[in-house]
Scaffold this motif. Sequence first.
Motif, mmCIF file in Angstrom:
data_model
loop_
_atom_site.group_PDB
_atom_site.id
_atom_site.type_symbol
_atom_site.label_atom_id
_atom_site.label_comp_id
_atom_site.label_asym_id
_atom_site.label_seq_id
_atom_site.Cartn_x
_atom_site.Cartn_y
_atom_site.Cartn_z
ATOM 1 N N TYR A 1 0.829 -1.205 0.000
ATOM 2 C CA TYR A 1 0.000 0.000 0.000
ATOM 3 C C TYR A 1 0.866 1.259 0.000
ATOM 4 O O TYR A 1 0.557 2.240 -0.690
ATOM 5 C CB TYR A 1 -0.930 0.003 1.207
ATOM 6 C CG TYR A 1 -2.116 0.911 1.018
ATOM 7 C CD1 TYR A 1 -3.304 0.428 0.486
ATOM 8 C CD2 TYR A 1 -2.050 2.262 1.352
ATOM 9 C CE1 TYR A 1 -4.398 1.257 0.293
ATOM 10 C CE2 TYR A 1 -3.134 3.100 1.161
ATOM 11 C CZ TYR A 1 -4.303 2.594 0.628
ATOM 12 O OH TYR A 1 -5.370 3.431 0.419
ATOM 13 N N TYR B 1 -2.394 -0.596 -6.860
ATOM 14 C CA TYR B 1 -3.651 -0.639 -6.099
ATOM 15 C C TYR B 1 -4.505 -1.830 -6.526
ATOM 16 O O TYR B 1 -5.144 -2.486 -5.691
ATOM 17 C CB TYR B 1 -4.430 0.657 -6.282
ATOM 18 C CG TYR B 1 -3.925 1.797 -5.426
ATOM 19 C CD1 TYR B 1 -3.938 1.699 -4.035
ATOM 20 C CD2 TYR B 1 -3.437 2.966 -6.006
ATOM 21 C CE1 TYR B 1 -3.469 2.743 -3.236
ATOM 22 C CE2 TYR B 1 -2.973 4.014 -5.215
ATOM 23 C CZ TYR B 1 -2.990 3.894 -3.835
ATOM 24 O OH TYR B 1 -2.524 4.922 -3.045
ATOM 25 N N TYR C 1 -3.133 -4.807 -4.906
ATOM 26 C CA TYR C 1 -3.549 -4.811 -3.503
ATOM 27 C C TYR C 1 -4.955 -5.401 -3.371
ATOM 28 O O TYR C 1 -5.223 -6.227 -2.490
ATOM 29 C CB TYR C 1 -3.520 -3.385 -2.963
ATOM 30 C CG TYR C 1 -3.751 -3.285 -1.473
ATOM 31 C CD1 TYR C 1 -2.682 -3.305 -0.591
ATOM 32 C CD2 TYR C 1 -5.037 -3.174 -0.948
ATOM 33 C CE1 TYR C 1 -2.879 -3.218 0.780
ATOM 34 C CE2 TYR C 1 -5.237 -3.089 0.416
ATOM 35 C CZ TYR C 1 -4.161 -3.116 1.278
ATOM 36 O OH TYR C 1 -4.361 -3.045 2.632
ATOM 37 N N GLN D 1 -8.762 -1.490 4.157
ATOM 38 C CA GLN D 1 -8.327 -0.428 3.253
ATOM 39 C C GLN D 1 -8.692 -0.703 1.792
ATOM 40 O O GLN D 1 -8.339 0.092 0.923
ATOM 41 C CB GLN D 1 -6.809 -0.232 3.352
ATOM 42 C CG GLN D 1 -6.369 0.569 4.566
ATOM 43 C CD GLN D 1 -4.894 0.899 4.523
ATOM 44 O OE1 GLN D 1 -4.039 0.010 4.605
ATOM 45 N NE2 GLN D 1 -4.574 2.169 4.383
ATOM 46 N N ALA E 1 -8.335 1.716 -1.506
ATOM 47 C CA ALA E 1 -7.544 1.308 -2.668
ATOM 48 C C ALA E 1 -8.365 1.434 -3.950
ATOM 49 O O ALA E 1 -7.875 1.919 -4.974
ATOM 50 C CB ALA E 1 -7.042 -0.123 -2.487
#
Length: 283
Positions: free
Chosen positions: A158, A177, A180, A189, A193
């Motif tokens: 991140y 992102y 992620y 999160q 993202a």
Amino acid sequence: MRRSLTLAGAAVVLLSACWTSAHHGDVIDQRLKALEADDQDHQTAIDAQRRQLEAQLPKIDQKLQEMTDALDKLNTVAHRTGADADARLDDLQEKLQLLQGELDETKHQLQQLATGEQSVASSLDQKLAAALGSKAMAQVTAREKAMKLAPPDRSGLYAVAFKEYKGADYDVARELYLEYLRRYPTDPQAGEAQFYVGQCLMQSGQLKEAALAFQKVSDSYPRSDRVCDARLKLGESLSGLKMRDEAKLALEDTLRQCGGKLAVAKEAKEKLRDLGRGSRRRR
């Protein structure tokens, strides 16, 4: 209810919109199919060779074990059997060396196959990108760079994504992102993202894709702290796409759902006023 249906209709319009003409799309489809067929033939040949080599390994291992057992027995009796045993021992040692060489060569070929498969995948990505144009090529390049930068841990990934975003390398940041989200789809999160995926797309001028990305924040991560920001950005994206009615509905929805967030509400009101002024000028 009507506004929700209209927004849903706008999303459908965005999803169904095509960035090329129908003819161009047909040409691209044909080129992609040809590339995929070539890759499939290549991959089939690699798979067949891999299966053949993998089938040999157990047999070679078995022979090596048999030879090793035989050598152990001969070594225990060599001092009692004289020259004949020495000859047999030399013969078995020679065969053992040959088998060991064959085993090493087979393992080497398997390693080359694995490397070859990676090369084929990378080559196909490059071919597909070339068929689709410079935009797709940039995306492939960004993906490759992102994967080199991506650390194995969550917080590190991140942090790198945010660093690339702050450095204005939006294509690479978007891929980080997305990576992620692939790794941690239910992480707290994840909504943020997804919001930054939209931000990267907007910063790169890809407004249609940005609008869809912002809409996904509300759809997939309704409890995220970024939902209100995403609603506001959805209205901004739709406005940039000249979808004024849809943008107005999105901004009004932002005010209704996020009136308690003063900064977001203030900006939504300002953008609604801008839309109103633009509408009067058109008249």
